[in-house]
Design a protein around this motif. Structure first.
Motif, PDB file in Angstrom:
ATOM      1  N   VAL A 104       0.743  -1.106   0.222  1.00 43.00           N
ATOM      2  CA  VAL A 104       0.076   0.011   0.012  1.00 43.00           C
ATOM      3  C   VAL A 104       0.913   1.147  -0.171  1.00 43.00           C
ATOM      4  O   VAL A 104       1.967   1.230   0.638  1.00 43.00           O
ATOM      5  CB  VAL A 104      -0.812   0.024   1.285  1.00 43.00           C
ATOM      6  N   LEU A 105       0.379   2.296  -0.766  1.00 46.75           N
ATOM      7  CA  LEU A 105       1.396   3.474  -0.725  1.00 46.75           C
ATOM      8  C   LEU A 105       0.213   4.681  -0.346  1.00 46.75           C
ATOM      9  O   LEU A 105      -0.497   4.820  -1.131  1.00 46.75           O
ATOM     10  CB  LEU A 105       1.734   3.698  -2.194  1.00 46.75           C
ATOM     11  N   PRO A 106       0.108   5.085   0.920  1.00 48.58           N
ATOM     12  CA  PRO A 106      -0.905   6.052   1.446  1.00 48.58           C
ATOM     13  C   PRO A 106      -0.450   7.592   0.832  1.00 48.58           C
ATOM     14  O   PRO A 106       0.571   7.899   0.930  1.00 48.58           O
ATOM     15  CB  PRO A 106      -0.628   6.020   2.810  1.00 48.58           C
ATOM     16  N   MET A 107      -1.457   8.009   0.449  1.00 54.82           N
ATOM     17  CA  MET A 107      -1.428   9.542   0.200  1.00 54.82           C
ATOM     18  C   MET A 107      -2.629  10.413   0.740  1.00 54.82           C
ATOM     19  O   MET A 107      -3.255   9.624   1.676  1.00 54.82           O
ATOM     20  CB  MET A 107      -1.781   9.815  -1.473  1.00 54.82           C
ATOM     21  N   ASN A 108      -3.163  11.542   0.171  1.00 56.90           N
ATOM     22  CA  ASN A 108      -3.988  12.102   0.956  1.00 56.90           C
ATOM     23  C   ASN A 108      -5.602  12.431   0.254  1.00 56.90           C
ATOM     24  O   ASN A 108      -6.449  11.820   0.359  1.00 56.90           O
ATOM     25  CB  ASN A 108      -3.548  13.458   1.075  1.00 56.90           C
ATOM     26  N   THR A 109      -5.380  12.793  -0.868  1.00 51.48           N
ATOM     27  CA  THR A 109      -6.565  12.833  -1.651  1.00 51.48           C
ATOM     28  C   THR A 109      -6.807  11.901  -2.971  1.00 51.48           C
ATOM     29  O   THR A 109      -5.845  11.293  -3.413  1.00 51.48           O
ATOM     30  CB  THR A 109      -6.609  14.478  -2.459  1.00 51.48           C
ATOM     31  N   GLY A 110      -7.921  11.791  -3.733  1.00 54.82           N
ATOM     32  CA  GLY A 110      -8.142  10.691  -4.768  1.00 54.82           C
ATOM     33  C   GLY A 110      -7.272  11.154  -5.726  1.00 54.82           C
ATOM     34  O   GLY A 110      -6.938  10.317  -6.357  1.00 54.82           O
ATOM     35  N   ALA A 111      -7.193  12.648  -5.955  1.00 56.89           N
ATOM     36  CA  ALA A 111      -6.225  12.915  -7.241  1.00 56.89           C
ATOM     37  C   ALA A 111      -4.816  12.579  -7.198  1.00 56.89           C
ATOM     38  O   ALA A 111      -4.217  12.093  -8.212  1.00 56.89           O
ATOM     39  CB  ALA A 111      -6.479  14.385  -7.431  1.00 56.89           C
ATOM     40  N   GLU A 112      -4.577  12.520  -5.921  1.00 54.45           N
ATOM     41  CA  GLU A 112      -3.097  12.132  -5.568  1.00 54.45           C
ATOM     42  C   GLU A 112      -2.628  10.596  -5.654  1.00 54.45           C
ATOM     43  O   GLU A 112      -1.902  10.264  -6.453  1.00 54.45           O
ATOM     44  CB  GLU A 112      -2.651  12.484  -4.139  1.00 54.45           C
ATOM     45  N   PHE A 290       2.237  14.756   4.215  1.00 52.63           N
ATOM     46  CA  PHE A 290       0.940  14.240   4.908  1.00 52.63           C
ATOM     47  C   PHE A 290       0.642  13.019   4.662  1.00 52.63           C
ATOM     48  O   PHE A 290      -0.267  12.395   5.424  1.00 52.63           O
ATOM     49  CB  PHE A 290      -0.174  15.221   4.914  1.00 52.63           C
ATOM     50  N   GLY A 291       0.991  12.388   3.561  1.00 52.34           N
ATOM     51  CA  GLY A 291       0.601  11.115   3.351  1.00 52.34           C
ATOM     52  C   GLY A 291       0.852   9.830   4.431  1.00 52.34           C
ATOM     53  O   GLY A 291       2.018   9.787   4.546  1.00 52.34           O
ATOM     54  N   GLY A 292      -0.215   9.210   5.001  1.00 47.47           N
ATOM     55  CA  GLY A 292       0.216   8.216   5.953  1.00 47.47           C
ATOM     56  C   GLY A 292       0.562   8.985   7.115  1.00 47.47           C
ATOM     57  O   GLY A 292       1.029   8.123   8.066  1.00 47.47           O
ATOM     58  N   ASN A 293      -0.211   9.808   7.432  1.00 45.12           N
ATOM     59  CA  ASN A 293       0.022  10.776   8.809  1.00 45.12           C
ATOM     60  C   ASN A 293      -0.470   9.789   9.740  1.00 45.12           C
ATOM     61  O   ASN A 293      -1.556   8.998   9.747  1.00 45.12           O
ATOM     62  CB  ASN A 293      -0.206  12.321   8.823  1.00 45.12           C
ATOM     63  N   PRO A 294      -0.088  10.050  11.093  1.00 48.73           N
ATOM     64  CA  PRO A 294      -0.686   9.034  12.237  1.00 48.73           C
ATOM     65  C   PRO A 294      -2.286   9.522  12.351  1.00 48.73           C
ATOM     66  O   PRO A 294      -3.053   8.226  12.813  1.00 48.73           O
ATOM     67  CB  PRO A 294      -0.004   9.882  13.392  1.00 48.73           C
ATOM     68  N   LEU A 295      -2.687  10.540  12.408  1.00 48.46           N
ATOM     69  CA  LEU A 295      -4.102  10.672  12.415  1.00 48.46           C
ATOM     70  C   LEU A 295      -5.071  10.170  11.396  1.00 48.46           C
ATOM     71  O   LEU A 295      -6.142   9.309  11.499  1.00 48.46           O
ATOM     72  CB  LEU A 295      -4.595  12.314  12.400  1.00 48.46           C
ATOM     73  N   ALA A 296      -4.544  10.214  10.271  1.00 44.41           N
ATOM     74  CA  ALA A 296      -5.048   9.532   8.942  1.00 44.41           C
ATOM     75  C   ALA A 296      -5.103   8.014   9.232  1.00 44.41           C
ATOM     76  O   ALA A 296      -6.056   7.477   8.592  1.00 44.41           O
ATOM     77  CB  ALA A 296      -4.307  10.037   7.680  1.00 44.41           C
ATOM     78  N   CYS A 297      -3.998   7.621   9.579  1.00 42.54           N
ATOM     79  CA  CYS A 297      -3.951   6.044   9.754  1.00 42.54           C
ATOM     80  C   CYS A 297      -4.593   5.559  10.737  1.00 42.54           C
ATOM     81  O   CYS A 297      -5.371   4.431  10.631  1.00 42.54           O
ATOM     82  CB  CYS A 297      -2.443   5.629   9.723  1.00 42.54           C
ATOM     83  N   ALA A 298      -4.841   6.199  11.758  1.00 43.93           N
ATOM     84  CA  ALA A 298      -5.591   5.864  12.858  1.00 43.93           C
ATOM     85  C   ALA A 298      -7.049   5.559  12.665  1.00 43.93           C
ATOM     86  O   ALA A 298      -7.871   4.561  12.958  1.00 43.93           O
ATOM     87  CB  ALA A 298      -5.386   6.811  14.400  1.00 43.93           C
ATOM     88  N   VAL A 299      -7.618   6.832  11.919  1.00 42.97           N
ATOM     89  CA  VAL A 299      -9.008   6.560  11.480  1.00 42.97           C
ATOM     90  C   VAL A 299      -9.224   5.677  10.314  1.00 42.97           C
ATOM     91  O   VAL A 299     -10.271   4.650  10.336  1.00 42.97           O
ATOM     92  CB  VAL A 299      -9.550   8.009  10.806  1.00 42.97           C
TER      93      VAL A 299
END
Length: 404
Positions: A104-112, A290-299
């Motif tokens: 998996v490669l985490p990013m932020n937005t769908g466009a990204e 910000f991709g894969g940041n702790p808050l994003a990953c927790a949610v």
């Protein structure tokens, strides 16, 4: 004083006055929400049948997701990818398992996520397939919506999204959606990927003809081309399955995910693929602060765990049947077409009656929020927590609007 100002139509005018007009929102000012319902500043409640373009698949403020966000906010919110944080491994491992992929490669937005998929496909083409440098092409479909970055609008056929943003990025071939023969003809020895939405959302929830996606899968396998499925809107339970591709028994080489992955709380997107595809990336070649940041990953980890139970997929399938049946009963009574899967429907209204925008404004007056797309088409995509009674209510309001 501010609250009093918000309780007047001037709140809408003020928002328009100080905001670039890249959206044309309905004139409602929402101040709170719970489940499938939102409440405006005057205390009026509306049934949300858009769900943030599927970003709110689990409803507004789902308690499990809110609890995860609160807990993480008290601990750690950002490290950057220069370091590893304690939420990262769980998220990547569990999302990879949900997708049936290695990485998996985490990013932020769908466009990204889409941009990431394009970059990975090109790099795979050069390093693995052996395409000559600078010659890679990707085949896409007419009517697509993959985002609004400069590269993505270069292969859009929507003039609103595309016009006046050139010069455009080369390397894309556009074919009619659902036309396997045209797709076959467009692929050559330099094609590295076919990028498709398994159901075209922005186009009006357009479902491809039977056999199309299996045909795409077979063609990509035979021609050594990556099949990239943009499941940003269609994925994560929306269509009655985890991924819309499952409806046709198809597994793509790469999933592009977003929207619902963030639970309606934070922007989260991801690319999922096997190691022979995503493994072409090396340190420094792609990234995000910000991709894969702790808050994003927790949610997002809690989102994956909600999906792992299968409850929301079942709800979408079962309640979707009820929604579709209710709307099909309105065919010939102001509706000319009903399309979609699960809790995702595109409605074509007789253009002699009203435009899609007018229909959404009238639905808003009746306490239902929806979104128009092209011409006289509207989309319904309620949260998967909606109830049978709420679905019946939404259908009744559509019927009332059509009846005038």
């Amino acid at each position: 004083m501010i609250e009093d100002m918000l309780r007047t139509p001037a709140a809408v005018q003020d928002a328009e006055r100080h905001t670039a007009h890249n959206y044309h929102p309905l004139p409602v000012v929402i101040s709170s929400a719970e489940g499938a319902w939102v409440t405006d500043v005057d205390g009026r409640r509306y049934l949300d049948c858009l769900a943030g373009y599927s970003a709110l698949n689990f409803g507004h403020r789902h308690p499990t997701l809110i609890a995860a966000a609160h807990a993480q906010l008290d601990r750690l919110t950002l490290t950057s990818r220069a370091f590893i944080h304690d939420q990262f491994a769980d998220f990547c491992r569990e999302l990879a398992a949900l997708c049936g992929k290695d990485l998996v490669l985490p990013m932020n937005t769908g466009a990204e996520a889409v941009e990431t998929g394009i970059k990975v496909a090109r790099k795979w083409g050069y390093q693995v397939k052996g395409v000559p440098a600078g010659q890679a092409n990707i085949v896409v479909a007419e009517g697509n919506f993959h985002g609004r970055t400069t590269t993505i609008v270069s292969f859009s056929t929507d003039e609103d999204a595309r016009a006046d943003f050139g010069p455009y990025t080369p390397g894309f071939r556009i074919v009619p959606y659902g036309d396997l023969a045209a797709l076959t003809a467009a692929i050559d020895e330099h094609t590295v990927a076919v990028l498709l939405e398994p159901i075209q959302g922005e186009q009006g929830v357009v479902v491809p003809p039977e056999g199309y996606l299996p045909g795409v899968r077979q063609l990509c396998t035979e021609r050594n081309v990556l099949f990239i499925a943009d499941e940003i809107q269609s994925g994560l339970g929306r269509t009655g399955t985890t991924f819309a591709c499952e409806l046709d028994g198809v597994v793509p080489d790469m999933y592009l995910l977003g929207k619902a992955l963030g639970g309606g709380i934070v922007p989260v997107s991801a690319v999922a693929a096997d190691a022979d595809v995503l493994g072409v990336l090396k340190p420094g070649q792609h990234g995000s602060t910000f991709g894969g940041n702790p808050l994003a990953c927790a949610v997002a980890t809690e989102v994956v765990r909600l999906l792992a139970t299968g409850e929301f997929q079942r709800r979408s399938a079962e309640l979707g049947e009820r929604l579709h049946a209710g709307l099909r009963a309105l065919l010939g009574k102001g509706l000319v077409a009903v399309r979609g899967r699960g809790l995702w429907v595109g409605l074509d209204i007789d253009p002699a009656l009203m435009s899609g925008r007018e229909a959404c404004e009238r639905l808003m007056e009746r306490g239902v929020l929806a979104k128009d797309t092209h011409g006289s088409t509207i989309r319904l995509a309620p949260p998967l927590v909606i109830t049978e009674a709420e679905i019946d209510h939404a259908v009744a309001q559509v019927a009332a609007v059509l009846a005038g």
